[in-house]
Every structure is written in structure tokens, then in C-alpha cells.
Design a protein around this motif. Sequence first.
Motif, mmCIF file in Angstrom:
data_model
loop_
_atom_site.group_PDB
_atom_site.id
_atom_site.type_symbol
_atom_site.label_atom_id
_atom_site.label_comp_id
_atom_site.label_asym_id
_atom_site.label_seq_id
_atom_site.Cartn_x
_atom_site.Cartn_y
_atom_site.Cartn_z
ATOM 1 N N ASP A 175 0.857 -1.192 0.000
ATOM 2 C CA ASP A 175 0.000 0.000 0.000
ATOM 3 C C ASP A 175 0.883 1.227 0.000
ATOM 4 O O ASP A 175 2.116 1.118 0.048
ATOM 5 C CB ASP A 175 -0.995 -0.024 1.168
ATOM 6 C CG ASP A 175 -2.331 0.606 0.776
ATOM 7 O OD1 ASP A 175 -2.332 1.770 0.326
ATOM 8 O OD2 ASP A 175 -3.372 -0.068 0.899
ATOM 9 N N TYR A 176 0.233 2.402 -0.025
ATOM 10 C CA TYR A 176 0.972 3.611 -0.347
ATOM 11 C C TYR A 176 0.974 4.630 0.789
ATOM 12 O O TYR A 176 2.020 5.061 1.269
ATOM 13 C CB TYR A 176 0.317 4.207 -1.591
ATOM 14 C CG TYR A 176 1.079 5.301 -2.266
ATOM 15 C CD1 TYR A 176 2.461 5.211 -2.442
ATOM 16 C CD2 TYR A 176 0.419 6.411 -2.775
ATOM 17 C CE1 TYR A 176 3.149 6.218 -3.089
ATOM 18 C CE2 TYR A 176 1.111 7.415 -3.431
ATOM 19 C CZ TYR A 176 2.477 7.310 -3.575
ATOM 20 O OH TYR A 176 3.151 8.300 -4.215
ATOM 21 N N SER A 177 -0.210 5.005 1.265
ATOM 22 C CA SER A 177 -0.288 6.112 2.227
ATOM 23 C C SER A 177 0.083 5.648 3.634
ATOM 24 O O SER A 177 -0.023 4.457 3.958
ATOM 25 C CB SER A 177 -1.704 6.680 2.259
ATOM 26 O OG SER A 177 -2.573 5.750 2.851
ATOM 27 N N GLN A 178 0.478 6.604 4.452
ATOM 28 C CA GLN A 178 0.832 6.291 5.829
ATOM 29 C C GLN A 178 -0.384 5.728 6.567
ATOM 30 O O GLN A 178 -0.267 4.803 7.362
ATOM 31 C CB GLN A 178 1.363 7.553 6.534
ATOM 32 C CG GLN A 178 2.109 7.264 7.827
ATOM 33 C CD GLN A 178 3.205 6.193 7.690
ATOM 34 O OE1 GLN A 178 4.030 6.257 6.779
ATOM 35 N NE2 GLN A 178 3.189 5.186 8.559
ATOM 36 N N LEU A 215 -0.688 2.145 5.775
ATOM 37 C CA LEU A 215 0.387 1.369 6.408
ATOM 38 C C LEU A 215 0.136 1.224 7.911
ATOM 39 O O LEU A 215 0.390 0.166 8.488
ATOM 40 C CB LEU A 215 1.747 2.033 6.148
ATOM 41 C CG LEU A 215 2.127 2.135 4.669
ATOM 42 C CD1 LEU A 215 3.397 2.954 4.499
ATOM 43 C CD2 LEU A 215 2.312 0.765 4.040
ATOM 44 N N GLN A 236 5.739 -0.530 1.377
ATOM 45 C CA GLN A 236 5.222 0.784 0.969
ATOM 46 C C GLN A 236 5.702 1.042 -0.455
ATOM 47 O O GLN A 236 6.904 1.115 -0.718
ATOM 48 C CB GLN A 236 5.714 1.894 1.896
ATOM 49 C CG GLN A 236 5.168 3.246 1.451
ATOM 50 C CD GLN A 236 5.380 4.349 2.466
ATOM 51 O OE1 GLN A 236 6.302 4.272 3.271
ATOM 52 N NE2 GLN A 236 4.539 5.365 2.419
#
Length: 350
Positions: free
Chosen positions: A224-227, A230, A244
Motif C-alpha cells: 500500500d501507499y499512504s501512511q 500502512l 510501501q
Amino acid sequence: MTEKQTFRPADPLGIQRVLEPKGVLPQQAEKLDPALPIAEDELLIEVESLNIDSASFHQISKACDGDVAKMEAHILALVGRRGKHHNPVTGSGGMLLGRVTQIGPNFPVGTKPVQVGDRIATLVSLSLTPLHIRKIRSIHPKIDRVDIDGYAVLFASGIFARLPADMPETVALAVLDVAGAPAQTRKLVQPGNTVAVVGGGGKSGLLCLYEAKRKTGVKTVAIDYSQAALDRLSDLPFVDEIIQADARNGVEVMEKVWAATKGQMADVVINVANIPETEMSCILSCKQKGIVYFFSMATSFTRAALGAEGIGSDVDLRIGNGYTEGHADLALELLRESPELRRIFTEQYS
Ligand code: NAP
């Protein structure tokens, strides 16, 4: 003397509701007629909430610069024009929550038990469901939900789930929206597999990771990408590796999956990202003869098929059918079984 009710003739697939072009099925139609009365084999639902498909909601939000007032006007215009919530850009819809207010005398209640007053979630796409919106009450951009006053019609062929009593309705709605994903995961994943889930921190991603991990010896990799995504994934006992990466960057994802799997790559890759152009990261993360399952409605099947061919990748590309037998019960069961899933879904969607 009571007035005799009139109904349209029975039509299990809803073909009489198609205004343009005539003769096609409701999902293919440009425009449906949501007008009353219902047919003798239809259900009438007073709608409370639309759970817009994530890819569609994301597209509408982007087209309206995230401005809720513009989104409201956009959705009203779309449904006014098409008689259904069928996003012409993504081709997808979503599902709805509401209360049954009328049951046609020939609706198949024997196989689909239902009573007036039941609260149900439809499990067929909004892209084929006749819908009339009187008013939008509120839009919840974080959870892709639109609360409305309006009504919808379910055909005799349509499926729905009665809302369970043991969890908030909005949580059940979020789970039921993506119920097909964990159910297909159960069919695809074999014991000992490495399973990579692209968009793993979202609704369907978390359910797929949990379901995959139930099989013996499975290693799960979430991408996945966004904090925020995560953070949702961290410390979950059913997630072995978190990567990430931007799923639109095929090479970056491939290299990180290579490192996480010590060069083995994944036996099964599940795509549940809600944005376009993520096909190649999935194909590149899959080992030869493996399976790539595209549940995402932002998938371009041309891009996937030609992309796999272009790099000589002999992987099995599967289309994400939203329905498989027993999918609703299975998805709700996962939430009952896993305290972590229940916590995340309750925090996000209740
Ligand atoms: P969701 O909860 O929004 O999850 C999507 C995930 O993708 C989010 O965690 C999101 O992260 C992540 N993501 C977004 N951009 C990314 C990027 N560049 N790189 C990596 N990850 C990224 O969506 P959902 O409800 O699970 O739905 C997932 C997909 O399934 C959607 O495309 C939806 O249309 C589709 N769907 C299909 C069916 C069917 O019948 N086949 C039914 C329902 C839904 P952020 O939090 O950072 O945005």
C-alpha cells in the motif's frame, strides 16, 4: 373500499426498465426507468445510504476537486440522467442500504425470504439498479458513502443480504460491498502459497489478507501507499510483510516483492487498489504460472492482457467477479472471527 394495486408485468432481469438502448440488459443500458409502480416480481426499497464503489467514488471526488457540494450536484445529475448510479468513467456502481417497503406478489420469497420492513443491503451493483434520489442528505468522503432520501428497485434475479444484528449496519455495509474478494481468495489460495495484496490496507485488502492467512503455511505480503494505510496494516497477525510502494510503479513494486519473497515472487497476487494503472505491478509481482486476480474496478483488461503478453509473463489473469456463492456470509464471518478486522472496520465505518 381499498384501491386495487397495479403492478408492471413480471420481468426477472428488469429488461422493461431499460429506456436506452432498448432491448439490452440493465447493466449495459445508458438509461433506466426507475418510475413506480414496481413489477409484480420486484422489491421496492426506501434507500438510506449508497456505498459507492471505491474506484467510482475516487474518480468522482477527483473530477469535483474533492468539493462535497460539487460531488452532490454531480451524483444528482448522474442518477437523474441514467436512472441508476452507474459511473460512465469507471463503469462501476456500488451497493445500497435501505428498508423494504413493498414486495411484488410474485417476488420469489420462497428462495429469497424477505418481509416489508426488513433492512437489507443489495448485493447487485448499483450500475444496474433503478434508483431515484429525492435528496442527498450527506456525503462521507472518507468512507465512500452517500446518505440519501430516495428509492430503488430490485429485480427478482437480484440478490441481497438482511443486515446482521451483531454489528453496526454501516460496518456490515462496508464488508458486504467487497464480500466477493475474500470469497474468491478462499477459492484461489492454496496452502503454502505466497500471497501479495496490492492495495492491502483497504477494505477488501484486509479481508483478503486475513482469509489467505487462514490456510496453512501461507505467507502474506501487503502493498500500500499512504501512511494511513500502512498504519492500519501494522501489527496485524495475518500480515507477514508490509511494503510501501506506489502500485502504479511496476518496477518499484516488483523489486520490493522480490526482496520480501527472497526472489520467489507471489503465487497469487490480488489487486484491490482503487486507482487505474496498477495492472503491471501485479503482473510483475507474480511468479510464472501464478494467478493475478483483478478485483479492482479500475482495472483495464486490455492493459493487463497486453501488458502480460508484452513481458512474456505466463500468468493466469482472473476477472474479479463480485459474486460467489455464500460470499456475504463468509465475509461477515471473517469480521466475527477476527478482533483486529472488527476493530479496524468499526473504527473506520461505524
Ligand atoms: P479501498 O478500501 O479504498 O482500498 C483501496 C486501497 O488501495 C487503499 O488502501 C488505498 O490506499 C490503496 N491505494 C490507493 N492508491 C494506491 C497506490 N498508488 N499504491 C498502492 N495502493 C494504493 O477500496 P475497496 O473498497 O477495498 O475496493 C478496492 C477495489 O475493489 C476498488 O477498485 C473497487 O472498485 C473494487 N471493487 C470491486 C468489486 C467487484 O465486484 N469486483 C466490488 C467492490 C469493489 P489509500 O488509503 O492510501 O488510498
